[in-house]
Design a protein around this motif. Sequence first.
Motif, mmCIF file in Angstrom:
data_model
loop_
_atom_site.group_PDB
_atom_site.id
_atom_site.type_symbol
_atom_site.label_atom_id
_atom_site.label_comp_id
_atom_site.label_asym_id
_atom_site.label_seq_id
_atom_site.Cartn_x
_atom_site.Cartn_y
_atom_site.Cartn_z
ATOM 1 N N ASP A 36 -14.441 -4.275 8.585
ATOM 2 C CA ASP A 36 -13.826 -3.047 9.407
ATOM 3 C C ASP A 36 -14.313 -1.808 8.784
ATOM 4 N N LYS A 69 -6.244 -1.178 2.855
ATOM 5 C CA LYS A 69 -7.077 -0.078 3.405
ATOM 6 C C LYS A 69 -7.655 0.327 2.038
ATOM 7 N N GLU A 70 -7.805 1.726 1.620
ATOM 8 C CA GLU A 70 -8.439 2.140 0.441
ATOM 9 C C GLU A 70 -8.013 1.806 -0.818
ATOM 10 N N MET A 85 -6.700 -6.461 4.848
ATOM 11 C CA MET A 85 -7.212 -5.306 4.913
ATOM 12 C C MET A 85 -6.350 -4.224 5.295
ATOM 13 N N GLU A 86 -5.123 -4.385 5.479
ATOM 14 C CA GLU A 86 -3.923 -3.499 5.284
ATOM 15 C C GLU A 86 -3.904 -2.699 4.228
ATOM 16 N N VAL A 105 -15.033 -1.132 5.508
ATOM 17 C CA VAL A 105 -14.439 -1.142 4.289
ATOM 18 C C VAL A 105 -15.594 -1.830 3.442
ATOM 19 N N ARG A 163 0.830 -1.132 0.054
ATOM 20 C CA ARG A 163 -0.063 0.010 -0.028
ATOM 21 C C ARG A 163 0.889 1.368 -0.102
#
Length: 270
Positions: free
Chosen positions: A139, A106-107, A103-104, A141, A64
């Motif tokens: 979470d 994220k966006e 999920m690390e 998202v 990321r």
Amino acid sequence: MTKPQGSIRVGIGGWVFEPWRGTFYPEGLPQKRELEHAAAHLGTIEINGTYYGSQKPESFARWRAETPDGFVFAVKGSRYITSRRVLAEAAPSIEKFFFGGVMELKEKLGPINWQFMPTKAFDPADFEAFLKLLPRSVDGVAIRHAVEVRHDSFRTSDFIALLREYGVAAITAADSDYPQIADVTAPFVYARIMGTSETEPEGYAAADLDRWVQRAQAWSHGEVPGDLAKISTDAAEAGPRDVFLYVISGAKVRNPAAAIALTRRLANSD
């Protein structure tokens, strides 16, 4: 009046491939900077390693950090989920997959590709049970799910209706021996094209690249490309859609060149 249009991202599968060094990657580029280089030229990459085994949370966080704003990773779901005999029993494995580090991103987390073996046939009840297990969000998202099926038994309107009910995309596997399903079943489109040739400097002939640009644009406007066969006669809900188009397999050494050529054509067609 310009039609509303979703975003179109074009990418490749993975970023570590030795024959890309000196072709896609400049000579002497440190291997640790290959993702950074790939992400500077593409809008998305499909992570394949997650299909074969778990990855460390620190790896997802690093990927990321090494990619620019707006970049998106598609992620292959674990084969230990999609290869099981009874999909309805996959709940613990699905939970482990999502809480194992992915999920690390994220966006930058894009669609999840749940890829099934060519031997996996369509069992409507069990497949619906699987779709029910897929989380809509984790979470906070939102999670986008896509399925890549490779058995002819899925070529039925019942399968398309199920996907539409749960908002899951049918992956269009094109230019390959796998069943090609072009029906739009979700608020986004996920396509994997597998017909690159080593004799073509850009992977595909110019006319074929132009054709895929036209198809991607049609999908982004909420349409179904007229030259791709659908299974169901029922129309999908109208509206613009984001498109994720990956150049996969085929002559893999040419895939980055094909993805860049498609990206350039799309930019010039705006």
